[in-house]
Design an enzyme around this catalytic site. Sequence first.
Site, PDB file in Angstrom:
ATOM      1  N   ASP A 136       0.860  -1.178   0.000  1.00 18.04           N
ATOM      2  CA  ASP A 136       0.000   0.000   0.000  1.00 18.04           C
ATOM      3  C   ASP A 136       0.905   1.240   0.000  1.00 18.04           C
ATOM      4  O   ASP A 136       1.452   1.595  -1.039  1.00 18.04           O
ATOM      5  CB  ASP A 136      -0.899  -0.126   1.243  1.00 18.04           C
ATOM      6  CG  ASP A 136      -1.987   0.926   1.331  1.00 18.04           C
ATOM      7  OD1 ASP A 136      -2.350   1.497   0.301  1.00 18.04           O
ATOM      8  OD2 ASP A 136      -2.482   1.180   2.442  1.00 18.04           O
ATOM      9  N   ARG A 191     -10.438 -13.820   6.127  1.00 17.64           N
ATOM     10  CA  ARG A 191      -9.197 -14.115   5.389  1.00 17.64           C
ATOM     11  C   ARG A 191      -9.361 -15.349   4.516  1.00 17.64           C
ATOM     12  O   ARG A 191      -8.604 -15.575   3.586  1.00 17.64           O
ATOM     13  CB  ARG A 191      -8.039 -14.381   6.371  1.00 17.64           C
ATOM     14  CG  ARG A 191      -7.612 -13.175   7.198  1.00 17.64           C
ATOM     15  CD  ARG A 191      -6.374 -13.544   8.005  1.00 17.64           C
ATOM     16  NE  ARG A 191      -6.035 -12.585   9.037  1.00 17.64           N
ATOM     17  CZ  ARG A 191      -5.297 -11.486   8.857  1.00 17.64           C
ATOM     18  NH1 ARG A 191      -4.820 -11.218   7.662  1.00 17.64           N
ATOM     19  NH2 ARG A 191      -5.036 -10.688   9.859  1.00 17.64           N
TER      20      ARG A 191
HETATM   21  P1  IMP Z   1       1.839  -0.381   3.821  1.00 16.22           P
HETATM   22  O1  IMP Z   1       2.921  -0.304   4.855  1.00 16.22           O
HETATM   23  O2  IMP Z   1       1.031   0.893   3.766  1.00 16.22           O
HETATM   24  O3  IMP Z   1       2.330  -0.803   2.475  1.00 16.22           O
HETATM   25  O4  IMP Z   1       0.774  -1.390   4.386  1.00 16.22           O
HETATM   26  C1  IMP Z   1       0.768  -2.708   4.092  1.00 16.22           C
HETATM   27  C2  IMP Z   1      -0.151  -3.461   5.025  1.00 16.22           C
HETATM   28  O5  IMP Z   1      -1.390  -2.748   5.259  1.00 16.22           O
HETATM   29  C3  IMP Z   1      -0.539  -4.738   4.366  1.00 16.22           C
HETATM   30  O6  IMP Z   1       0.380  -5.761   4.662  1.00 16.22           O
HETATM   31  C4  IMP Z   1      -1.923  -4.992   4.943  1.00 16.22           C
HETATM   32  O7  IMP Z   1      -1.804  -5.659   6.178  1.00 16.22           O
HETATM   33  C5  IMP Z   1      -2.487  -3.629   5.203  1.00 16.22           C
HETATM   34  N1  IMP Z   1      -3.383  -3.206   4.113  1.00 16.22           N
HETATM   35  C6  IMP Z   1      -3.172  -2.215   3.216  1.00 16.22           C
HETATM   36  N2  IMP Z   1      -4.204  -2.090   2.372  1.00 16.22           N
HETATM   37  C7  IMP Z   1      -5.091  -3.047   2.723  1.00 16.22           C
HETATM   38  C8  IMP Z   1      -6.380  -3.432   2.202  1.00 16.22           C
HETATM   39  O8  IMP Z   1      -6.943  -2.872   1.236  1.00 16.22           O
HETATM   40  N3  IMP Z   1      -6.983  -4.475   2.836  1.00 16.22           N
HETATM   41  C9  IMP Z   1      -6.434  -5.121   3.906  1.00 16.22           C
HETATM   42  N4  IMP Z   1      -5.237  -4.800   4.411  1.00 16.22           N
HETATM   43  C10 IMP Z   1      -4.573  -3.764   3.831  1.00 16.22           C
END
Ligand code: IMP
Length: 185
Positions: free
Chosen positions: A106, A168
């Site tokens: 993300d 999940r």
């Molecule tokens: P980042 O550090 O912002 O890249 O976040 C990554 C983590 O956020 C992922 O491993 C997920 O656990 C969670 N995450 C981000 N977007 C989603 C989503 O749309 N659905 C569920 N979990 C998400």
Amino acid sequence: MQDYREFLAEVLIPADRLQQRIQELGAEISRDYEGQDLMLICILRGGVMFLTDLMRAITVPHTVDFMAISSYGAGVRQTSGQVRISLDLSSSVEGRNVMLVEDIIDSGHTIASVLELLSARRPQSLKVCTLLDKAERREAHVPIDYYGFVIPNKFVFGYGLDLDEYYRNLPFIGVVQAEKFLHTT
Ligand code: IMP
Ligand code: MG
């Protein structure tokens, strides 16, 4: 907990498309790592479904290991960039060809921190394979070597990804009907 249909706005990626793409990824990884040693690292818990299907699609010999991390100073749906290892690997990555297997990238902060932590342990190589890439949300620079699907900026669940730890197990990726879900949390 209610039935998942209460929160499902639409199915974004049906089960058969997930499986078909994972077969392609497995074939690509198998070609790229032919004759080489490989270690897959799954970040718990979201990456588990993807890992178990992906490893069955990879034909080169490989090992798997797991780690869990928690992020500091962030709400459930965003990460701050600071992560702590809450469950460490049980084997060494030193000298191994390591591939991180993630459910979704993300902002990229989580994976960027994990890459930093792992590269300090001197693997021979370190790559990233993510099922989903929410590319327009990226804040941290993350090299993604293999990805399944680039998805729009919507909150998704199923196939390893949770809504407050539930659902999940769904075999597809669904988009959350935001208004409904926010009322329950
Ligand atoms: P980042 O550090 O912002 O890249 O976040 C990554 C983590 O956020 C992922 O491993 C997920 O656990 C969670 N995450 C981000 N977007 C989603 C989503 O749309 N659905 C569920 N979990 C998400
Ligand atoms: Mg995750």
